[in-house]
Motif scaffolding. Structure first.
Motif, PDB file in Angstrom:
ATOM      1  N   LEU A   7      29.180 -15.267  15.986  1.00  0.00           N
ATOM      2  CA  LEU A   7      29.201 -14.132  15.070  1.00  0.00           C
ATOM      3  C   LEU A   7      28.060 -14.219  14.045  1.00  0.00           C
ATOM      4  O   LEU A   7      27.498 -13.191  13.642  1.00  0.00           O
ATOM      5  CB  LEU A   7      30.556 -14.078  14.350  1.00  0.00           C
ATOM      6  CG  LEU A   7      31.772 -13.754  15.231  1.00  0.00           C
ATOM      7  CD1 LEU A   7      33.035 -13.716  14.372  1.00  0.00           C
ATOM      8  CD2 LEU A   7      31.581 -12.411  15.941  1.00  0.00           C
ATOM      9  N   ALA A   8      27.731 -15.441  13.607  1.00  0.00           N
ATOM     10  CA  ALA A   8      26.638 -15.597  12.648  1.00  0.00           C
ATOM     11  C   ALA A   8      25.306 -15.176  13.251  1.00  0.00           C
ATOM     12  O   ALA A   8      24.472 -14.540  12.594  1.00  0.00           O
ATOM     13  CB  ALA A   8      26.576 -17.047  12.169  1.00  0.00           C
ATOM     14  N   GLU A   9      25.094 -15.515  14.534  1.00  0.00           N
ATOM     15  CA  GLU A   9      23.850 -15.125  15.196  1.00  0.00           C
ATOM     16  C   GLU A   9      23.776 -13.617  15.374  1.00  0.00           C
ATOM     17  O   GLU A   9      22.710 -13.012  15.195  1.00  0.00           O
ATOM     18  CB  GLU A   9      23.744 -15.836  16.543  1.00  0.00           C
ATOM     19  CG  GLU A   9      23.544 -17.347  16.422  1.00  0.00           C
ATOM     20  CD  GLU A   9      23.592 -18.042  17.769  1.00  0.00           C
ATOM     21  OE1 GLU A   9      23.153 -19.198  17.852  1.00  0.00           O
ATOM     22  OE2 GLU A   9      24.080 -17.419  18.745  1.00  0.00           O
ATOM     23  N   PRO A  19      28.981  -3.923  13.226  1.00  0.00           N
ATOM     24  CA  PRO A  19      29.177  -4.022  11.759  1.00  0.00           C
ATOM     25  C   PRO A  19      28.102  -4.903  11.126  1.00  0.00           C
ATOM     26  O   PRO A  19      27.626  -5.876  11.732  1.00  0.00           O
ATOM     27  CB  PRO A  19      30.569  -4.644  11.639  1.00  0.00           C
ATOM     28  CG  PRO A  19      31.258  -4.321  12.921  1.00  0.00           C
ATOM     29  CD  PRO A  19      30.201  -4.316  13.984  1.00  0.00           C
ATOM     30  N   THR A  20      27.784  -4.581   9.899  1.00  0.00           N
ATOM     31  CA  THR A  20      26.687  -5.278   9.218  1.00  0.00           C
ATOM     32  C   THR A  20      27.160  -6.345   8.237  1.00  0.00           C
ATOM     33  O   THR A  20      26.355  -7.121   7.738  1.00  0.00           O
ATOM     34  CB  THR A  20      25.819  -4.267   8.456  1.00  0.00           C
ATOM     35  OG1 THR A  20      26.651  -3.531   7.547  1.00  0.00           O
ATOM     36  CG2 THR A  20      25.155  -3.311   9.419  1.00  0.00           C
ATOM     37  N   SER A  21      28.467  -6.404   7.936  1.00  0.00           N
ATOM     38  CA  SER A  21      28.986  -7.430   7.036  1.00  0.00           C
ATOM     39  C   SER A  21      29.761  -8.471   7.836  1.00  0.00           C
ATOM     40  O   SER A  21      30.275  -8.199   8.929  1.00  0.00           O
ATOM     41  CB  SER A  21      29.882  -6.812   5.967  1.00  0.00           C
ATOM     42  OG  SER A  21      31.046  -6.264   6.550  1.00  0.00           O
ATOM     43  N   GLU A  22      29.867  -9.660   7.276  1.00  0.00           N
ATOM     44  CA  GLU A  22      30.532 -10.763   7.978  1.00  0.00           C
ATOM     45  C   GLU A  22      32.016 -10.464   8.194  1.00  0.00           C
ATOM     46  O   GLU A  22      32.566 -10.691   9.280  1.00  0.00           O
ATOM     47  CB  GLU A  22      30.351 -12.047   7.170  1.00  0.00           C
ATOM     48  CG  GLU A  22      30.971 -13.273   7.827  1.00  0.00           C
ATOM     49  CD  GLU A  22      30.754 -14.528   6.996  1.00  0.00           C
ATOM     50  OE1 GLU A  22      31.232 -15.599   7.407  1.00  0.00           O
ATOM     51  OE2 GLU A  22      30.109 -14.423   5.927  1.00  0.00           O
ATOM     52  N   VAL A  50      32.997 -23.943  17.721  1.00  0.00           N
ATOM     53  CA  VAL A  50      32.437 -22.648  17.353  1.00  0.00           C
ATOM     54  C   VAL A  50      32.755 -21.661  18.466  1.00  0.00           C
ATOM     55  O   VAL A  50      32.598 -21.964  19.656  1.00  0.00           O
ATOM     56  CB  VAL A  50      30.921 -22.741  17.128  1.00  0.00           C
ATOM     57  CG1 VAL A  50      30.351 -21.373  16.777  1.00  0.00           C
ATOM     58  CG2 VAL A  50      30.603 -23.758  16.044  1.00  0.00           C
ATOM     59  N   VAL A  51      33.203 -20.457  18.102  1.00  0.00           N
ATOM     60  CA  VAL A  51      33.535 -19.407  19.066  1.00  0.00           C
ATOM     61  C   VAL A  51      32.267 -18.649  19.417  1.00  0.00           C
ATOM     62  O   VAL A  51      31.508 -18.222  18.529  1.00  0.00           O
ATOM     63  CB  VAL A  51      34.595 -18.449  18.503  1.00  0.00           C
ATOM     64  CG1 VAL A  51      34.939 -17.369  19.535  1.00  0.00           C
ATOM     65  CG2 VAL A  51      35.844 -19.216  18.093  1.00  0.00           C
ATOM     66  N   SER A  74      11.362 -14.826  17.621  1.00  0.00           N
ATOM     67  CA  SER A  74      12.508 -14.585  16.766  1.00  0.00           C
ATOM     68  C   SER A  74      12.538 -13.125  16.339  1.00  0.00           C
ATOM     69  O   SER A  74      11.539 -12.399  16.439  1.00  0.00           O
ATOM     70  CB  SER A  74      12.454 -15.494  15.540  1.00  0.00           C
ATOM     71  OG  SER A  74      11.316 -15.177  14.757  1.00  0.00           O
ATOM     72  N   TRP A  75      13.702 -12.715  15.884  1.00  0.00           N
ATOM     73  CA  TRP A  75      13.830 -11.333  15.430  1.00  0.00           C
ATOM     74  C   TRP A  75      12.998 -11.075  14.186  1.00  0.00           C
ATOM     75  O   TRP A  75      12.539  -9.954  13.960  1.00  0.00           O
ATOM     76  CB  TRP A  75      15.301 -11.029  15.179  1.00  0.00           C
ATOM     77  CG  TRP A  75      15.535  -9.619  14.736  1.00  0.00           C
ATOM     78  CD1 TRP A  75      15.986  -9.213  13.551  1.00  0.00           C
ATOM     79  CD2 TRP A  75      15.293  -8.449  15.493  1.00  0.00           C
ATOM     80  NE1 TRP A  75      16.059  -7.853  13.493  1.00  0.00           N
ATOM     81  CE2 TRP A  75      15.633  -7.341  14.696  1.00  0.00           C
ATOM     82  CE3 TRP A  75      14.826  -8.207  16.797  1.00  0.00           C
ATOM     83  CZ2 TRP A  75      15.524  -6.038  15.129  1.00  0.00           C
ATOM     84  CZ3 TRP A  75      14.724  -6.912  17.237  1.00  0.00           C
ATOM     85  CH2 TRP A  75      15.069  -5.843  16.402  1.00  0.00           C
ATOM     86  N   GLU A  76      12.770 -12.122  13.335  1.00  0.00           N
ATOM     87  CA  GLU A  76      11.914 -11.956  12.164  1.00  0.00           C
ATOM     88  C   GLU A  76      10.483 -11.625  12.563  1.00  0.00           C
ATOM     89  O   GLU A  76       9.812 -10.792  11.930  1.00  0.00           O
ATOM     90  CB  GLU A  76      11.947 -13.225  11.312  1.00  0.00           C
ATOM     91  CG  GLU A  76      13.244 -13.455  10.552  1.00  0.00           C
ATOM     92  CD  GLU A  76      14.365 -13.911  11.462  1.00  0.00           C
ATOM     93  OE1 GLU A  76      14.071 -14.285  12.623  1.00  0.00           O
ATOM     94  OE2 GLU A  76      15.531 -13.881  11.030  1.00  0.00           O
ATOM     95  N   GLU A  77       9.991 -12.258  13.627  1.00  0.00           N
ATOM     96  CA  GLU A  77       8.638 -11.946  14.095  1.00  0.00           C
ATOM     97  C   GLU A  77       8.553 -10.529  14.633  1.00  0.00           C
ATOM     98  O   GLU A  77       7.558  -9.820  14.412  1.00  0.00           O
ATOM     99  CB  GLU A  77       8.226 -12.951  15.162  1.00  0.00           C
ATOM    100  CG  GLU A  77       8.106 -14.385  14.653  1.00  0.00           C
ATOM    101  CD  GLU A  77       7.781 -15.351  15.771  1.00  0.00           C
ATOM    102  OE1 GLU A  77       7.750 -14.896  16.941  1.00  0.00           O
ATOM    103  OE2 GLU A  77       7.564 -16.540  15.493  1.00  0.00           O
TER     104      GLU A  77
END
Length: 652
Positions: A7-9, A19-22, A50-51, A74-77
């Motif tokens: 979920l964090a990734e 959804p955009t919030s944790e 970890v799930v 990476s998504w940042e790049e």
């Protein structure tokens, strides 16, 4: 492509339709994903299990986004590439953006025909290119430029003559680094050379040094505008003063003042030829004035041939006599305003050498705090803007026709130096224009709000909270008379100045001291006022005139004056001496008493002397003394005696 995500990734990837919030993403997984068999697994993490969720659980749009992400990036790049594309597109002109939108419509039309009409991609390309009136090869070129990009990023990738490479649109053609540095160094010079001339010199240098490749002139010109900031071009080619205008000017709020609390002062050279009585040829003169900072009203002004401390003194005196003494004055550090006679003693005066014996200047004596600001700055001295108005209203007035010089030598009018305006006529014109300047309505300042400067000034002066100091009659001498620092004569304390001698009885107390004299430049044979270095009044010293060598009457007058001075001095000395010498001696004898002989004082503990004593004298017998004396006398009697020479010859 990666298939399992935590979920964090997923939250870090910011995928569409998720959804955009944790908390929201966790709740979505609990409601929709945890019950799907084979799509949820546990993986041992560093501290706890970890799930992970399979990519098939994600919405179609999110799966498509993951497939479009470049491998190993990476998504940042990817986001950085997106930002670069759009930043380049936003700087393009409207015509180029319209071309990009027309190309995008063709690509979107092909996708619509394939998805909605059920046509094959080849047939859809044929229909879309035929309707747009373009060749199929153009479509394939545009599609290649958008390869690997999200559909929302196709528009900036379709810039004409700028094919996308890995999502980045190249800006300029390749150029040899040394050649590019040569061109920049040549172009960014104070001489402001033309770009075409710099490019020709670049080609000449490239042939000598073997630099390659060298793009076209237009390509390098675009690169110069894109890579070298405008501020650098202005600084190097147009100078630092022009570069200051690139930074927004400062706006100062003056509502914290009231009328006559703070003023600013400056001088302006009029663009006029002026006729004065003591000059054969016309001259140019300076208009020196003081402006109130709260209301912008011109308080006082004077005309002079130069910005000198004398005219500054008179302008300050006019203001003080008419309106009062301000608390602060903003001036520049020119030789006139920073003169020791004007601002001497100020702690922030950074001009001329400061000595402890320097006298207090006019501003310090009046308790006006000077503030030294940048010259030629409208933000620091608002009176600079008033000079701009007077340059138009006074110098170009019909009364001054033919006397106008122009702002610069290159802007001389056709009737240059045709005539000159008389100084008295000019004074009347300035007085009228200053009054009109102060009374003009419609002012748009933060305080005036459509009123005149006079109205703002009068309203503030009527407020009970406005307190303005007034000058006393004794303080008027500070600006009505010129001042000079001088050392008095060591013998009498007389002041020798401008070939004259000035003296008063009080100067005996200041013989050889530094004093400040204040005098009328037009009447040097009158008396002068003498102050100490702290501006404390000492006396009025009269001028002592020289007399003729044979003038007996003046001699008698001088002798009589000296005798009177001696008599007065002796009388004053007698008044200071209350007791004469006999009275002093009598007072001293009255308190005397006979001193008794003091008893010798011995220590309580004594010590016996153990050293050798001096040998005692041995007495000589009388017989031995007589024998010795007789032998000595016989020896003297038997000695030869030389006779004293006689005449002019030496004795034999």
């Amino acid at each position: 492509m990666k298939e399992w995500f935590t979920l964090a990734e997923l939250l870090a990837l910011n995928l569409p339709d998720l959804p955009t919030s944790e908390r929201s993403l966790y709740r979505h997984a609990q409601d929709h994903w945890n019950g799907v068999a084979g799509c949820v697994q546990l993986r041992q993490g560093k501290t706890r299990p970890v799930v992970e969720y399979h990519v098939s659980l994600l919405p179609a749009s999110a799966q498509w986004r993951l497939r479009q992400q470049p491998d190993g990036a990476s998504w940042e790049e990817a986001r950085a590439r997106k930002n670069l594309l759009w930043s380049v597109f936003n700087r393009l002109p409207k015509g180029t953006k319209d071309v990009c939108e027309a190309r995008l419509k063709v690509l979107v039309r092909v996708e619509q025909l394939v998805r909605e009409a059920g046509l094959s991609r080849l047939a859809a390309i044929g229909v879309a290119t035929h309707d747009a009136g373009i060749q199929k090869s153009a479509y394939y070129e545009w599609r290649k430029a958008t390869e690997g990009l999200d559909p929302e990023d196709w528009l900036p990738a379709l810039v004409p003559s700028s094919p996308a490479v890995n999502g980045i649109v190249p800006q300029m053609a390749e150029c040899h680094p040394d050649a590019w540095d040569f061109l920049k160094s040549d172009y960014l010079r104070p001489e402001k050379p033309g770009f075409s001339a710099c490019y020709r010199r670049l080609l000449e240098a490239a042939a000598i040094e073997g630099w390659s490749p060298i793009p076209s002139e237009r390509s390098l010109r675009r690169r110069m505008e894109a890579e070298v900031p405008k501020a650098i071009q202005v600084v190097t080619r147009e100078g630092r003063e022009r570069a200051k205008t690139l930074y927004p000017s400062q706006r100062r709020n003056r509502t914290c003042f009231h009328a006559m609390e703070a003023v600013n002062m400056d001088g302006h050279q009029l663009d006029l030829f002026i006729r004065v009585p003591h000059r054969e040829k016309p001259i140019r003169m300076y208009l020196v004035g003081i402006q109130d900072l709260y209301s912008n009203k011109i308080l006082s002004w004077r005309l002079d041939e130069a910005e000198t401390w004398e005219v500054v003194r008179l302008v300050v005196g006019d203001m003080v006599e008419s309106f009062g003494i301000p608390e602060d004055m903003y001036i520049d550090n020119g030789r006139a305003f920073a003169s020791k006679k004007i601002s001497g003693g100020a702690k922030t005066r950074y001009r001329f050498k400061v000595r402890p014996e320097d006298p207090e200047g006019l501003l310090v004596a009046l308790k006006i705090k000077p503030h030294f600001v940048l010259p030629k700055s409208g933000q620091s001295k608002p009176i600079e803007r008033a000079w701009g108005d007077f340059a138009e209203d006074i110098s170009k007035h019909p009364v001054c026709a033919g006397a106008y010089t122009g702002k610069k030598p290159t802007e001389k009018p056709d009737n240059y130096m045709r005539t000159a305006i008389d100084i008295e006529d000019l004074k009347r014109l300035i007085a009228h224009q200053v009054a009109e300047h102060n009374a003009r309505t419609g002012r748009k300042t933060q305080i005036a709000k459509g009123r005149s400067f006079d109205a703002v000034f009068e309203e503030s002066m009527q407020q009970p909270t406005t307190i303005v100091r007034r000058a006393s009659e004794a303080q008027r001498f500070l600006w009505l008379l010129a001042s000079e620092t001088i050392k008095t004569h060591k013998g009498s304390g007389a002041v020798h100045f401008a070939g004259n001698r000035y003296w008063s009885r009080e100067l005996n107390q200041h013989m050889g001291d530094q004093v400040t004299i204040r005098f009328d430049p037009d009447d040097l044979h009158g008396s002068i006022k003498v102050y100490d270095l702290k501006n404390r009044f000492i006396c009025d010293a009269a001028c002592i005139a020289d007399t003729g060598f044979k003038d007996q009457d003046e001699g008698r007058v001088h002798a009589r004056g000296r005798a009177e001075f001696d008599k007065a001095t002796r009388a004053a000395a007698a008044a200071e001496q209350r007791f004469n010498q006999n009275q002093l001696a009598a007072i001293l004898r009255k308190g005397q008493r006979d001193l008794q002989k003091a008893e010798p004082v011995h220590p309580k503990v004594t010590r016996i002397f153990t050293g050798k004593l001096a040998p005692e004298a041995v007495p000589v017998p009388a017989e031995d003394f007589e024998q010795g004396f007789s032998k000595a006398m016989a020896r003297v009697a038997g000695a030869s005696v030389h006779a004293f020479p006689r005449g002019d010859k030496a004795g034999k």
